[in-house]
Design a protein around this motif. Structure first.
Motif, PDB file in Angstrom:
ATOM      1  N   ALA A  65       0.030  -1.535  -0.111  1.00 27.07           N
ATOM      2  CA  ALA A  65       0.112   0.080   0.305  1.00 27.07           C
ATOM      3  C   ALA A  65       0.504   1.176  -0.015  1.00 27.07           C
ATOM      4  O   ALA A  65       0.713   1.872  -0.798  1.00 27.07           O
ATOM      5  CB  ALA A  65      -1.077  -0.399   0.976  1.00 27.07           C
ATOM      6  N   LEU A  66       1.855   1.452   0.330  1.00 27.13           N
ATOM      7  CA  LEU A  66       2.183   2.391   1.151  1.00 27.13           C
ATOM      8  C   LEU A  66       3.346   2.795  -0.326  1.00 27.13           C
ATOM      9  O   LEU A  66       3.232   4.096  -0.588  1.00 27.13           O
ATOM     10  CB  LEU A  66       3.358   1.836   2.210  1.00 27.13           C
ATOM     11  N   ILE A  67       4.446   1.409  -0.777  1.00 26.17           N
ATOM     12  CA  ILE A  67       4.531   1.782  -2.580  1.00 26.17           C
ATOM     13  C   ILE A  67       3.845   1.616  -3.025  1.00 26.17           C
ATOM     14  O   ILE A  67       4.042   3.357  -4.357  1.00 26.17           O
ATOM     15  CB  ILE A  67       5.588   0.286  -2.448  1.00 26.17           C
ATOM     16  N   GLY A  68       2.746   1.412  -3.192  1.00 23.48           N
ATOM     17  CA  GLY A  68       1.670   2.526  -4.838  1.00 23.48           C
ATOM     18  C   GLY A  68       1.015   3.404  -4.720  1.00 23.48           C
ATOM     19  O   GLY A  68       1.252   4.798  -5.651  1.00 23.48           O
ATOM     20  N   ARG A  69       1.262   3.666  -2.902  1.00 26.90           N
ATOM     21  CA  ARG A  69       0.464   5.333  -2.974  1.00 26.90           C
ATOM     22  C   ARG A  69       1.860   6.370  -3.715  1.00 26.90           C
ATOM     23  O   ARG A  69       1.227   7.334  -4.067  1.00 26.90           O
ATOM     24  CB  ARG A  69       0.040   5.173  -1.483  1.00 26.90           C
ATOM     25  N   VAL A  70       3.301   5.956  -2.858  1.00 23.26           N
ATOM     26  CA  VAL A  70       3.780   6.839  -3.285  1.00 23.26           C
ATOM     27  C   VAL A  70       4.954   6.863  -4.895  1.00 23.26           C
ATOM     28  O   VAL A  70       3.574   8.012  -5.001  1.00 23.26           O
ATOM     29  CB  VAL A  70       5.738   6.453  -2.319  1.00 23.26           C
ATOM     30  N   VAL A  71       4.025   5.920  -5.681  1.00 27.40           N
ATOM     31  CA  VAL A  71       4.066   6.060  -7.109  1.00 27.40           C
ATOM     32  C   VAL A  71       3.282   6.572  -7.643  1.00 27.40           C
ATOM     33  O   VAL A  71       3.280   7.418  -8.330  1.00 27.40           O
ATOM     34  CB  VAL A  71       4.734   4.543  -7.374  1.00 27.40           C
TER      35      VAL A  71
END
Length: 104
Positions: A65-71
Motif C-alpha cells: 500500500a505504501l509503495i503503491g501510494r508513493v508511486v
C-alpha cells in the motif's frame, strides 16, 4: 555432513550470516541487485516453517500500500543516479541505510 561442497565435522564452528540469506547466488539470479519485481521471490526475510513471522502478511500489505501510494502520488520518481545506495553494515540484517531518489 557436507554442505554446498564443504565438509562440516562434529565440533566445527559454524555461523549463520542472516544478511546473506536473500543474496544467495544459487537461488537468485543477480542477487545483489535491488529488483522489487523479482519472481519467483523465495526470500527468507520473514523466516519459514515453524519460525515464520506471524506479522508477515500485514507487513506485506502495508509495504504494498505504501509503495503503491508513493508511486501514484509522485509520478516521475526515480533513483538518483549520482548517489549509489548506502548499505547497512550488520552481521544480523541486510538492508539500506540510505537510498536517494529524485522527483521531477
Amino acid at each position: 555432513m557436507v554442505l554446498a561442497g564443504t565438509e562440516i565435522r562434529g565440533g566445527d564452528k559454524v555461523v549463520v550470516y542472516h544478511a546473506s540469506a536473500n543474496r544467495d547466488e544459487s537461488v537468485f539470479p543477480d542477487p545483489d541487485r535491488l529488483d522489487i519485481t523479482r519472481a519467483p521471490n523465495d526470500h527468507v526475510s520473514f523466516g519459514f516453517g515453524a519460525h515464520f513471522c506471524v506479522g508477515a502478511r500485514l507487513a506485506r500489505i502495508q509495504m504494498s500500500a505504501l509503495i503503491g501510494r508513493v508511486v501514484a502520488e509522485l509520478p516521475g520518481l526515480e533513483l538518483a543516479s549520482d548517489a549509489p545506495p548506502k548499505r547497512l553494515v550488520s552481521n544480523f540484517q541486510n538492508g539500506l541505510k540510505e537510498l536517494r531518489i529524485r522527483w521531477g
